[in-house]
Write a protein that holds these residues in place. Structure first.
Motif, PDB file in Angstrom:
ATOM      1  N   GLU A  65      21.213  14.116  -7.609  1.00  0.00           N
ATOM      2  CA  GLU A  65      20.017  13.516  -6.995  1.00  0.00           C
ATOM      3  C   GLU A  65      18.775  13.840  -7.821  1.00  0.00           C
ATOM      4  N   TRP A  66      18.660  15.092  -8.228  1.00  0.00           N
ATOM      5  CA  TRP A  66      17.504  15.511  -9.021  1.00  0.00           C
ATOM      6  C   TRP A  66      17.451  14.725 -10.332  1.00  0.00           C
ATOM      7  N   ARG A 106       5.179  22.757   0.559  1.00  0.00           N
ATOM      8  CA  ARG A 106       6.397  22.884  -0.237  1.00  0.00           C
ATOM      9  C   ARG A 106       6.159  23.820  -1.415  1.00  0.00           C
ATOM     10  N   VAL A 114      11.182  20.705  -3.174  1.00  0.00           N
ATOM     11  CA  VAL A 114      12.366  21.042  -2.377  1.00  0.00           C
ATOM     12  C   VAL A 114      13.546  21.327  -3.306  1.00  0.00           C
ATOM     13  N   TYR A 115      13.757  20.463  -4.295  1.00  0.00           N
ATOM     14  CA  TYR A 115      14.841  20.688  -5.248  1.00  0.00           C
ATOM     15  C   TYR A 115      14.630  21.996  -6.012  1.00  0.00           C
ATOM     16  N   HIS A 165      23.255  17.862  -5.276  1.00  0.00           N
ATOM     17  CA  HIS A 165      21.813  18.081  -5.429  1.00  0.00           C
ATOM     18  C   HIS A 165      21.374  17.826  -6.869  1.00  0.00           C
ATOM     19  N   ARG A 218      14.050  12.115   3.875  1.00  0.00           N
ATOM     20  CA  ARG A 218      15.013  11.008   3.780  1.00  0.00           C
ATOM     21  C   ARG A 218      14.788   9.959   4.857  1.00  0.00           C
ATOM     22  N   ARG A 275       9.797  16.026  -2.869  1.00  0.00           N
ATOM     23  CA  ARG A 275      11.203  16.204  -3.237  1.00  0.00           C
ATOM     24  C   ARG A 275      11.342  17.178  -4.400  1.00  0.00           C
ATOM     25  N   GLN A 303      15.573  24.924  -3.917  1.00  0.00           N
ATOM     26  CA  GLN A 303      17.023  25.103  -3.815  1.00  0.00           C
ATOM     27  C   GLN A 303      17.610  25.679  -5.106  1.00  0.00           C
ATOM     28  N   GLN A 342      13.909  18.324   3.434  1.00  0.00           N
ATOM     29  CA  GLN A 342      14.634  17.266   2.733  1.00  0.00           C
ATOM     30  C   GLN A 342      15.140  16.210   3.715  1.00  0.00           C
ATOM     31  N   ASP A 343      15.673  16.638   4.854  1.00  0.00           N
ATOM     32  CA  ASP A 343      16.141  15.692   5.868  1.00  0.00           C
ATOM     33  C   ASP A 343      14.990  14.838   6.386  1.00  0.00           C
ATOM     34  N   GLN A 356      16.075  22.539   3.593  1.00  0.00           N
ATOM     35  CA  GLN A 356      16.967  21.477   4.050  1.00  0.00           C
ATOM     36  C   GLN A 356      16.308  20.625   5.124  1.00  0.00           C
TER      37      GLN A 356
END
Length: 431
Positions: free
Chosen positions: A330-331, A224, A281-282, A327, A263, A278, A285, A259-260, A256
């Motif tokens: 969530e962050w 990542r 990933v955030y 997003h 989850r 995570r 994005q 991230q999927d 994405q």
């Protein structure tokens, strides 16, 4: 360790270890100012021996380990903190890793992932079908998955490994730890609108090395970091709009997919590991969003339509790869959980819980990065006032390195009618 191995240890490694260990116990709770001064003396000696080894071309993994520790020291909160020293320490670490070829030690391994120059670093993820479930813990296990507790997992060392295999794994962990440190520094540069150096270790094309613990089939956030690094470098690359759109689309799709996959996991075997995955990933994005917004308005519309068309054709939903409010929320939720732990530690600085702050001076950079992201999200969406509330909570641990961020936060809070942060010399709870 036998006598011959002991004699081959780099003196810089010993001094660097002493410097970091001393600094970690030199808050006002423990060794105080005399401890910090002694830590700086150890650091100076370590740097002297590192330079001697470089000049004499006596570079090896042990010297790289010493350079990593000193780079970590320089990013930490200490009396002589200087951004220029941080950058120089990271450049030295980067040079040693490059010169010793540590990022390619697994080039002959059939399982190692390699990445073509200029392409998005991608990996083969497990089947992403909607029916896939977390299988990390057996259904009949004695301990059921617990998403409400915090767990930590240390990557093990296999008891049957030879000395050579142990050393190879040490080199892997050294390289990926160095990448993490440099990614944190580049994040800070981006937050303060500074141009970071072109680090060798940030280019995924320079890797032919297994992830930490990959020989034991352990998940790692290392990939990542490479993906985030690629998207950050993409922001300033001089390439055609067509090529940039293609790379943006591929990077967003990969983020994405990761991230999927995350989850699906309900095991919570390693809270920190999942959080770090995570986090990157955030951040990936957010960086992609910044890249799209850098296009001039006329080109931006064309980019928007091209990305929207590509995503629709691939069945990935509607809309271009933009960090949307969902997003951001969530962050903010994940960050707030971390900051709640920090608040608890601040109230117990004299106890073991307080060690999360007092013995981790190297986390100051992370806090300042999170604070800058809070301000960035609020600038994108002024209705996200929770970002400012969270930023105020983050500010306290980074007062020594966040004057500019404090001013920006005060202006933002004033604009939204929110109470500004406490004064910079606000007194912490008594010990």
């Amino acid at each position: 360790m036998d006598e011959e191995s002991r004699l081959s240890i780099q003196p810089a490694f010993i001094y660097a270890g002493l410097a970091m260990a001393t600094l970690m116990k030199s808050s006002e709770v423990e060794y105080k100012a005399p401890g910090r001064e002694r830590a700086l003396w150890f650091r100076d000696n370590a740097e002297t021996f590192i330079q001697r080894s470089i000049n004499s071309e006596r570079m090896d993994a042990s010297l790289a380990e010493a350079a990593l520790i000193i780079a970590l020291f320089e990013t930490s909160a200490h009396p002589m903190y200087d951004p220029d020293r941080v950058e120089q320490a990271l450049l030295t670490l980067d040079y040693i890793i490059h010169a010793t070829g540590l990022t390619t030690i697994d080039a002959r391994d059939a399982d190692v992932l390699t990445y073509p120059i200029g392409s998005v670093p991608m990996t083969d993820l497990p089947d992403d079908s909607p029916d896939r479930k977390c299988t990390c813990i057996s259904p009949d296990a004695a301990r059921a998955p617990d998403p409400f507790s915090s767990w930590s997992y240390n990557i093990p060392w296999h008891p049957t490994w030879s000395d050579s295999e142990i050393r190879d794994e040490e080199c892997r962990r050294l390289c990926w730890a160095s990448l993490s440190l440099m990614c944190n520094y580049v994040s800070q540069c981006v937050a303060f609108d500074r141009d970071p150096p072109e680090f060798f270790i940030l280019d995924s094309a320079n890797y032919a090395i297994l992830f930490p613990g990959e020989v034991l089939d352990r998940v790692s956030p290392a990939f990542r970091m490479l993906l985030w690094s690629f998207t950050n470098r993409l922001r300033t690359r001089t390439i055609s709009n067509d090529e940039k759109v293609e790379l943006i689309y591929e990077a967003w799709s990969e983020a994405q997919s990761i991230q999927d996959s995350l989850r699906v996991h309900t095991c919570n075997l390693d809270t920190t590991l999942m959080y770090m995955c995570r986090e990157y990933v955030y951040n990936t994005q957010i960086t992609i969003t910044q890249t799209v917004r850098r296009f001039v308005p006329s080109v931006a519309l064309w980019v928007y339509l091209r990305l929207n068309e590509a995503i629709s054709l691939q069945g990935l939903g509607s809309g271009p790869p933009i960090f949307k409010r969902k997003h951001a929320e969530e962050w903010l939720w994940y960050q707030d959980r971390v900051i709640q732990i920090v608040r608890s530690a601040i109230g117990n600085l004299g106890g073991t819980q307080g060690y999360q702050l007092t013995r981790r001076p190297y986390q100051v950079t992370w806090f300042s990065n999170q604070l800058s992201i809070c301000l960035l999200l609020w600038n994108y969406d002024r209705s996200l006032t929770n970002a400012l509330v969270l930023a105020k909570s983050i500010l306290l641990p980074v007062e020594t390195q966040a004057e500019d961020l404090r001013e920006r936060l005060i202006k933002a809070c004033t604009a939204e009618g929110i109470e500004p942060p406490m004064p910079p010399h606000y007194t912490l709870p008594s010990l």
